[in-house]
Design a protein around this motif. Structure first.
Motif, mmCIF file in Angstrom:
data_model
loop_
_atom_site.group_PDB
_atom_site.id
_atom_site.type_symbol
_atom_site.label_atom_id
_atom_site.label_comp_id
_atom_site.label_asym_id
_atom_site.label_seq_id
_atom_site.Cartn_x
_atom_site.Cartn_y
_atom_site.Cartn_z
ATOM 1 N N PRO A 1 1.314 5.532 -0.343
ATOM 2 C CA PRO A 1 0.690 6.861 -0.373
ATOM 3 C C PRO A 1 0.942 7.501 -1.738
ATOM 4 O O PRO A 1 1.945 7.200 -2.396
ATOM 5 C CB PRO A 1 1.429 7.617 0.733
ATOM 6 N N ARG B 1 -4.264 6.680 -1.540
ATOM 7 C CA ARG B 1 -3.486 5.447 -1.434
ATOM 8 C C ARG B 1 -3.642 4.636 -2.725
ATOM 9 O O ARG B 1 -4.689 4.667 -3.375
ATOM 10 C CB ARG B 1 -3.999 4.560 -0.291
ATOM 11 N N THR C 1 0.868 -1.178 0.000
ATOM 12 C CA THR C 1 0.000 0.000 0.000
ATOM 13 C C THR C 1 0.906 1.230 0.000
ATOM 14 O O THR C 1 1.795 1.351 0.842
ATOM 15 C CB THR C 1 -0.902 0.025 1.248
#
Lengths: 116, 150
Positions: free
Chosen positions: B15, B66, B13
């Motif tokens: 940003p 995200r 994951t």
């Protein structure tokens, strides 16, 4: 975290050659454009980009290279690329850049091809 | 069904921050090398992942900012493939309305961008894009050609 691109300019056989080292993203593309436009503003019409030190590019960076091609076409000049990785060369072909800029395997053939 | 066994999976994951696509590309490289893709195929996977991430960063407008990636190696020793999904929870787009960029038009156009999907399709063996108001998922596949590391 920002990847920085190192750009240098040298003369090879009377031709301006721009060398890159690092990731060509938007900032990297802008750095190349700054140097390229300085050369073109000085009256030169031919330019070779040696990307031996670049192993990855993104489409935003390439879009800025397209701006350089556009500018060179306007002055009836010529842009060449040399020392591309196979994937970068393939990407340029996918995008069609190879129709408007010459691609050479190495710098010597690039300089010869563009000055001959 | 043995051909489709999940051999390894990594999730990531990220940003939506400048150059975070490089982090994704490093994971892609590690997975591609793990399954024995050749250097050129690995490079192609890496660049496609970069483009998929940038596509999300630039266009998704996801509220959570995200991007969710899954790297899965499936198959068996003879028929491995690397399947990568890049997903966001953004506002999506109509794939049918995405114009195919053409260099001759881009050279004259004010906006020279919009190449990401074309590059991804050109570099990967299979590409599927699903997008709606809930987000976008790009699924990309690269098959290992016969002979490991070729």
């Amino acid at each position: 975290m920002t990847e920085t691109l190192k750009v240098t300019l040298k003369k090879r056989g009377g031709l301006s050659v721009i060398y890159t080292e690092g990731y060509i993203n938007n900032q990297g593309g802008e750095e190349i454009a700054k140097v390229a436009y300085r050369v073109l503003d000085g009256g030169e019409k031919k330019l070779l980009l040696n990307l031996e030190g670049t192993k990855i590019v993104n489409s935003i960076g390439i879009s800025i290279l397209i701006e350089i091609i556009e500018r060179i076409l306007e002055i009836e000049g010529k842009l060449g690329f040399c020392c591309l990785t196979k994937t970068i060369a393939k990407t340029f072909h996918i995008m069609g850049l190879a129709q408007y800029a010459d691609i050479y395997d190495d710098e010597a053939s690039g300089v010869a091809g563009m000055t001959g | 069904m043995a051909n489709h066994a999940l051999l390894r999976e990594v999730t990531l994951t990220l940003p939506m921050v400048a150059d975070m696509e490089i982090t994704a590309s490093k994971t892609a490289t590690a997975m591609a090398e793990h399954m024995g893709l050749g250097a050129d195929q690995t490079d192609e996977v890496r660049m496609a992942v970069v483009e998929a991430c940038i596509n999300s960063f630039e266009h998704s407008h996801a509220e959570d900012s995200r991007v969710y990636l899954t790297f899965a190696i499936t198959g068996d020793e003879q028929h491995e493939k690397l399947e990568i999904t890049v997903r966001d929870n953004g506002r999506g787009f109509k794939t049918s309305e995405v114009e195919e960029p053409k260099i001759e038009e881009k050279l004259k156009a004010e906006r020279k961008r919009g190449w990401g999907l074309k590059i991804i399709r050109g570099l990967m063996d299979e590409v599927d894009i699903e997008s709606d108001a809930e987000g976008t998922t790009i699924t990309m596949v690269k098959y290992r050609r016969a002979g490991r590391g070729k």
